[in-house]
Design an enzyme around this catalytic site. Structure first.
Site, mmCIF file in Angstrom:
data_model
loop_
_atom_site.group_PDB
_atom_site.id
_atom_site.type_symbol
_atom_site.label_atom_id
_atom_site.label_comp_id
_atom_site.label_asym_id
_atom_site.label_seq_id
_atom_site.Cartn_x
_atom_site.Cartn_y
_atom_site.Cartn_z
ATOM 1 N N ASP A 38 3.703 4.050 -2.994
ATOM 2 C CA ASP A 38 2.419 4.420 -2.371
ATOM 3 C C ASP A 38 2.055 5.881 -2.573
ATOM 4 O O ASP A 38 1.374 6.485 -1.738
ATOM 5 C CB ASP A 38 2.433 4.101 -0.854
ATOM 6 N N LYS A 45 -0.433 5.959 -7.270
ATOM 7 C CA LYS A 45 -0.364 5.631 -8.705
ATOM 8 C C LYS A 45 -1.665 5.004 -9.205
ATOM 9 O O LYS A 45 -2.180 5.362 -10.271
ATOM 10 C CB LYS A 45 0.814 4.656 -8.960
ATOM 11 N N GLY A 57 0.662 -2.449 -4.013
ATOM 12 C CA GLY A 57 -0.738 -2.400 -3.592
ATOM 13 C C GLY A 57 -1.273 -1.075 -4.079
ATOM 14 O O GLY A 57 -0.893 -0.033 -3.558
ATOM 15 N N HIS A 58 -2.074 -1.093 -5.124
ATOM 16 C CA HIS A 58 -2.561 0.135 -5.743
ATOM 17 C C HIS A 58 -4.047 0.292 -5.446
ATOM 18 O O HIS A 58 -4.865 -0.530 -5.862
ATOM 19 C CB HIS A 58 -2.298 0.104 -7.256
ATOM 20 N N GLN A 64 5.999 0.563 -7.105
ATOM 21 C CA GLN A 64 7.012 1.107 -6.188
ATOM 22 C C GLN A 64 7.307 2.579 -6.549
ATOM 23 O O GLN A 64 6.429 3.258 -7.026
ATOM 24 C CB GLN A 64 8.296 0.257 -6.187
HETATM 25 P P1 GDP Z 1 -0.005 3.385 -4.946
HETATM 26 O O1 GDP Z 1 0.695 2.165 -4.479
HETATM 27 O O2 GDP Z 1 0.938 4.409 -5.480
HETATM 28 O O3 GDP Z 1 -1.125 3.106 -5.905
HETATM 29 O O4 GDP Z 1 -0.665 4.047 -3.637
HETATM 30 P P2 GDP Z 1 -1.429 3.251 -2.461
HETATM 31 O O5 GDP Z 1 -2.760 2.828 -2.938
HETATM 32 O O6 GDP Z 1 -0.553 2.219 -1.852
HETATM 33 O O7 GDP Z 1 -1.527 4.396 -1.368
HETATM 34 C C1 GDP Z 1 -2.193 5.595 -1.609
HETATM 35 C C2 GDP Z 1 -3.297 5.743 -0.543
HETATM 36 O O8 GDP Z 1 -3.762 7.070 -0.524
HETATM 37 C C3 GDP Z 1 -4.513 4.908 -0.840
HETATM 38 O O9 GDP Z 1 -5.116 4.532 0.368
HETATM 39 C C4 GDP Z 1 -5.414 5.870 -1.629
HETATM 40 O O10 GDP Z 1 -6.796 5.547 -1.515
HETATM 41 C C5 GDP Z 1 -5.124 7.142 -0.917
HETATM 42 N N1 GDP Z 1 -5.181 8.361 -1.744
HETATM 43 C C6 GDP Z 1 -4.863 8.539 -3.049
HETATM 44 N N2 GDP Z 1 -4.940 9.830 -3.387
HETATM 45 C C7 GDP Z 1 -5.332 10.483 -2.274
HETATM 46 C C8 GDP Z 1 -5.557 11.860 -1.971
HETATM 47 O O11 GDP Z 1 -5.411 12.753 -2.798
HETATM 48 N N3 GDP Z 1 -5.924 12.151 -0.693
HETATM 49 C C9 GDP Z 1 -6.089 11.205 0.268
HETATM 50 N N4 GDP Z 1 -6.428 11.588 1.491
HETATM 51 N N5 GDP Z 1 -5.870 9.910 0.017
HETATM 52 C C10 GDP Z 1 -5.486 9.559 -1.231
HETATM 53 P P1 IMO Z 2 3.532 0.302 -4.560
HETATM 54 O O1 IMO Z 2 3.528 -0.116 -6.008
HETATM 55 C C1 IMO Z 2 5.898 0.967 -0.938
HETATM 56 C C2 IMO Z 2 9.291 -1.726 -0.265
HETATM 57 C C3 IMO Z 2 9.226 -2.708 0.893
HETATM 58 C C4 IMO Z 2 10.674 -2.827 1.252
HETATM 59 C C5 IMO Z 2 11.370 -2.762 -0.122
HETATM 60 C C6 IMO Z 2 11.717 -4.122 -0.715
HETATM 61 O O2 IMO Z 2 2.296 -0.021 -3.832
HETATM 62 O O3 IMO Z 2 3.957 1.728 -4.427
HETATM 63 P P2 IMO Z 2 10.287 -6.077 -1.813
HETATM 64 O O4 IMO Z 2 9.154 -6.890 -1.258
HETATM 65 O O5 IMO Z 2 9.968 -5.326 -3.049
HETATM 66 O O6 IMO Z 2 11.550 -6.873 -1.948
HETATM 67 O O7 IMO Z 2 10.592 -4.986 -0.654
HETATM 68 O O8 IMO Z 2 10.464 -2.092 -0.974
HETATM 69 N N1 IMO Z 2 8.170 -1.792 -1.229
HETATM 70 C C7 IMO Z 2 7.191 -0.877 -1.309
HETATM 71 N N2 IMO Z 2 6.960 0.230 -0.559
HETATM 72 N N3 IMO Z 2 5.107 0.680 -1.997
HETATM 73 C C8 IMO Z 2 5.348 -0.395 -2.770
HETATM 74 O O9 IMO Z 2 4.667 -0.642 -3.905
HETATM 75 C C9 IMO Z 2 6.412 -1.259 -2.415
HETATM 76 N N4 IMO Z 2 6.898 -2.404 -2.924
HETATM 77 C C10 IMO Z 2 7.969 -2.710 -2.203
HETATM 78 O O10 IMO Z 2 8.450 -2.199 1.947
HETATM 79 O O11 IMO Z 2 11.095 -1.700 1.977
HETATM 80 MG MG MG Z 3 0.897 0.999 -2.735
#
Ligand code: GDP
Ligand code: IMO
Ligand code: MG
Length: 448
Positions: free
Chosen positions: A40, A43, A67-68, A248
């Site tokens: 998270d 990416k 979840g991107h 991840q």
């Molecule tokens: P990913 O899994 O690595 O793609 O990241 P996620 O989407 O799960 O989580 C990143 C969260 O931060 C999302 O809600 C994005 O919309 C938000 N986000 C990304 N870059 C920024 C930033 O620079 N500032 C803020 N405040 N939010 C951001």
């Molecule tokens: P993105 O790509 C954050 C965590 C789960 C749990 C562990 C194992 O959005 O960054 P799993 O379902 O993979 O067997 O769970 O890994 N986990 C993540 N945490 N971002 C993710 O993906 C994750 N994918 C799995 O919360 O601790």
């Molecule tokens: Mg994510």
């Protein structure tokens, strides 16, 4: 062939001129963007920003546990299995062999994207060697977690672990199997899972989900299901450039993460080679992405976790709730011991810092530069990071106390923020080339 780094003079990623794109593309190989923390990191956002510089964007591991999030033009998308390169200029997007795919979730995601106007069938290719997540894998995921009791991992419940387990134990079902005696292979795998579930005291009921799943398999047949390792290598031979999108983060890697509280795939750079069929000598830049602080979702150790008001404040300001499960993300200070380790394991060449805007109002910011274990200072990431053994050693830096979210260039950065960047670059011995100051595509500063 000499590799050209990100165009240094550009201040806004989405406003790259065509000519600049060309200059960069001519020398590119396979670049990898991956998370350095517990996932998270942002990416999806940055892959979308960088997509105009590439011909191909590919996912190489993980599955719908990811979840991107992408935000642009007032819209927000959360992608789970589909690469984040689908919204730019018709680049080819590939789901590689290292990914595990749930046909039902893929269909939901794809149909919703098609509704919003993305011509997915035209741009998306799926590897024949993708392993399929079956309804019974999800039941096994839940049963495994239940059996672990207090030691549960807190998985996303998407069947990730059991599907990779079947892959490694040579019992898996692959997407290419849909054209090879599929019904028989599916039934054998399902019956095996049912026997396992019964031996764990479960009485599985999944007939409704199974119907949906089988119907989703028919839906997927409408896509290009290809030998993606051949496709990627042919594209590379034609001079095309590829951006690999990690899922991840390094601390969740099955080999190098906080085992056993990890996911079941190799989230590190090497995973891009095995998860797409590209040779290690094709890898060019490795973009390591991290938040200006740190979060973790699910169970497992987290040395710099904050249990106080500051942790809560970071969660509220950063909207730190899981994109997939909606769970609260645990929040803490940046951990440079873990980051140095992640940079080493991945061979990171450029760093990308996200969400610094969340700290815009803070008087002080802390950074963990070492751990204290049994009274000894440790700077190399150790075998175990169980909380009761570890005390983070912090340095305190002054906050910049400036709303940076509307800034367009690094020239506008306040001095304290410049100092924070310089401090991190020195500690991590790697340049920070991109800074993200908000969730929107436009809130991205490419440094000179
Ligand atoms: P990913 O899994 O690595 O793609 O990241 P996620 O989407 O799960 O989580 C990143 C969260 O931060 C999302 O809600 C994005 O919309 C938000 N986000 C990304 N870059 C920024 C930033 O620079 N500032 C803020 N405040 N939010 C951001
Ligand atoms: P993105 O790509 C954050 C965590 C789960 C749990 C562990 C194992 O959005 O960054 P799993 O379902 O993979 O067997 O769970 O890994 N986990 C993540 N945490 N971002 C993710 O993906 C994750 N994918 C799995 O919360 O601790
Ligand atoms: Mg994510």
């Amino acid at each position: 062939m000499e590799y050209v780094r990100l165009a240094p003079a550009v201040t806004n990623a989405t406003k790259l001129k065509e000519t600049e794109n060309k200059t960069i593309l001519n020398n590119m190989k396979v670049d990898v963007l991956l998370g350095l923390q517990w996932g998270d990191e942002g990416k999806g956002k940055v892959v979308d920003v960088l997509t105009p510089r590439y011909d191909v964007v590919a996912r190489f591991q993980g599955g719908p546990n990811a979840g991107h999030t992408l935000e642009f033009e007032g819209k927000k998308y959360v992608l789970r299995s589909i690469p984040s390169g689908i919204f730019q200029h018709g680049q080819t997007n590939i789901i590689g062999n290292g990914v595990v795919l749930d046909p039902v979730l893929f269909r939901e995601e794809a149909e919703s994207l098609e509704k919003s106007g993305v011509d997915l069938k035209k741009i998306l290719k799926l590897s024949k060697k993708i392993h399929l997540i079956m309804p019974t894998h999800r039941l096994l995921d839940a049963a495994n977690e239940k059996a672990k009791g207090g030691a549960k991992i807190g998985t996303t419940g998407k069947g990730i672990g059991p599907t990779y387990t079947d892959k490694i134990s040579r019992n898996g079902l692959r997407l290419g199997d849909v054209y090879h005696n599929f019904d028989k292979k599916y039934a054998a795998a399902r019956d095996r899972h049912v026997a396992m579930l019964r031996s764990m005291g479960e009485e599985p009921e999944f007939s409704e989900l199974e119907q949906k799943w089988l119907s989703a398999i028919e839906y997927i047949k409408g896509y290009d299901i290809v030998d993606s390792e051949h496709l990627v290598n042919k594209l590379l031979a034609d001079g095309k450039s590829v951006l690999c999108e990690g899922a991840q983060g390094t601390m969740l890697d099955v080999d190098f993460g906080s085992y056993p509280f990890v996911t079941s795939s190799n989230t590190i750079c090497a995973g891009a080679c095995s998860g797409l069929g590209v040779a290690p000598n094709k890898i060019g830049e490795v973009f390591g992405i991290f938040k200006a602080y740190c979060t973790r979702v699910g169970a497992g150790p987290f040395p710099t976790e904050l249990f106080d008001e500051t942790g809560k404040l970071i969660r509220d300001l950063g909207h730190e709730y899981g994109a997939v499960t909606g769970r609260e993300r645990r929040c803490g200070w940046i951990d440079l011991v873990a980051l140095r380790y992640a940079i080493m394991i991945n061979g990171v060449t450029q760093l990308i810092m996200m969400k610094s805007d969340v700290l815009d109002g803070f008087d002080e910011i802390k950074a963990c530069v070492a751990y204290e274990i049994n009274g000894e200072r440790v700077e190399d990431f150790p075998f175990s990071i169980e909380e009761d053994e570890i005390k983070p050693v912090y340095v305190t830096l002054p906050g910049w106390k400036t709303d940076m979210t509307a800034m367009k260039s690094e020239d506008e950065f306040p001095q304290q923020f410049k100092d924070y960047i310089a401090f991190l670059e020195k500690e991590l011995k790697t340049p920070i080339t991109i800074v993200s100051i908000g969730p929107d595509r436009e809130q991205t500063i490419i440094r000179k």
